[in-house]
Design a protein around this motif. Sequence first.
Motif, PDB file in Angstrom:
ATOM      1  N   UNK A 123       7.643  37.069  -4.350  1.00 40.80           N
ATOM      2  CA  UNK A 123       7.011  37.474  -2.969  1.00 40.80           C
ATOM      3  C   UNK A 123       7.973  38.675  -2.722  1.00 40.80           C
ATOM      4  N   UNK A 124       9.125  38.572  -2.993  1.00 39.62           N
ATOM      5  CA  UNK A 124       9.944  39.936  -2.730  1.00 39.62           C
ATOM      6  C   UNK A 124       9.840  41.263  -3.302  1.00 39.62           C
ATOM      7  N   UNK A 125       9.295  41.089  -4.432  1.00 40.65           N
ATOM      8  CA  UNK A 125       8.843  42.225  -5.174  1.00 40.65           C
ATOM      9  C   UNK A 125       7.982  43.146  -4.313  1.00 40.65           C
ATOM     10  N   UNK A 126       7.005  42.498  -3.936  1.00 40.99           N
ATOM     11  CA  UNK A 126       5.773  43.088  -2.955  1.00 40.99           C
ATOM     12  C   UNK A 126       6.322  43.710  -1.621  1.00 40.99           C
ATOM     13  N   UNK A 130       7.043  47.936  -0.652  1.00 41.55           N
ATOM     14  CA  UNK A 130       6.265  48.538   0.778  1.00 41.55           C
ATOM     15  C   UNK A 130       7.512  49.200   1.564  1.00 41.55           C
ATOM     16  N   UNK A 131       8.549  48.481   1.788  1.00 38.02           N
ATOM     17  CA  UNK A 131       9.662  48.914   2.458  1.00 38.02           C
ATOM     18  C   UNK A 131      10.551  49.978   1.852  1.00 38.02           C
ATOM     19  N   UNK A 132      10.275  50.120   0.610  1.00 34.41           N
ATOM     20  CA  UNK A 132      11.164  51.159  -0.137  1.00 34.41           C
ATOM     21  C   UNK A 132      12.489  50.708  -0.324  1.00 34.41           C
ATOM     22  N   UNK A 178      14.664  41.659   4.420  1.00 29.24           N
ATOM     23  CA  UNK A 178      14.692  42.853   3.843  1.00 29.24           C
ATOM     24  C   UNK A 178      14.647  44.260   4.834  1.00 29.24           C
ATOM     25  N   UNK A 179      14.406  43.977   6.011  1.00 31.33           N
ATOM     26  CA  UNK A 179      14.116  44.954   7.127  1.00 31.33           C
ATOM     27  C   UNK A 179      15.964  45.257   7.674  1.00 31.33           C
ATOM     28  N   UNK A 180      16.755  44.100   7.392  1.00 32.29           N
ATOM     29  CA  UNK A 180      18.097  44.196   7.512  1.00 32.29           C
ATOM     30  C   UNK A 180      18.467  45.146   6.412  1.00 32.29           C
ATOM     31  N   UNK A 181      18.119  45.434   5.514  1.00 33.74           N
ATOM     32  CA  UNK A 181      18.713  46.600   4.554  1.00 33.74           C
ATOM     33  C   UNK A 181      18.327  47.907   5.105  1.00 33.74           C
ATOM     34  N   UNK A 182      17.547  48.030   6.031  1.00 39.02           N
ATOM     35  CA  UNK A 182      17.418  49.495   6.834  1.00 39.02           C
ATOM     36  C   UNK A 182      18.084  49.423   8.326  1.00 39.02           C
TER      37      UNK A 182
END
Length: 217
Positions: A123-126, A130-132, A178-182
């Motif tokens: 799932x994380x691949x998808x 999208x979030x780049x 993943x949003x925490x990477x941003x």
Amino acid sequence: MKFEFENNIIDVHVQYGSRKKISIGIDPSGLITVQVPNATSEETIKAVVEQHGRWILDNSQRMAEARKTSGIREYHENGKFLHLGQEHLLHELIETNGLNEEELRRNLKKFYFSSCKKIVGERIQLYQMQLKVKPKTIEIVESITKWGSCSSDKKLTFNYRLAMAPIEVIDYVIIHELCHLLHMNHDRSFWRRVGSMMPDYKEKQAFLERYGNAMTL
């Protein structure tokens, strides 16, 4: 953020916002959240957490015990366990013939670790496309305090118990981390980014708060 208190590591989520006071809360899953005014320094947050360290530890332990007693499991072939949001008989998830309770418990945990690793990996691949973004590492761990985490060096961890949740709830935790990477903090920009990926994310949060206690061994 991680803090040490009386030889215990306290792992907390820090949520910044337009507020005047600092507050500390522990949800039913054991997640510790410190809500602070915007621009609050790490030193100030650390001082508050240490000041309330005994309260945090006592309540975290009490909730952990409550989760254990509220989710007593029967380890035999017809015992019922969650997987991807659905109840299954134990023999539908793992081999049960000739195994004692301790062996069944150990093998079931291995099953959840393996299942969580596979699902998160797929799932994380998808969502990272999208979030780049791209995490440095992804690890499946055992935790009583959080469903996922993102470190400052872009390492993501996910709680193996997520394998018990519906796939859309797993997706929420993946998107969240993943949003925490941003955006490392839980500020307004962070939640806007989460909402852009999953508009109904609050429903997924509510699911974890309501049913997290049942997602246990």
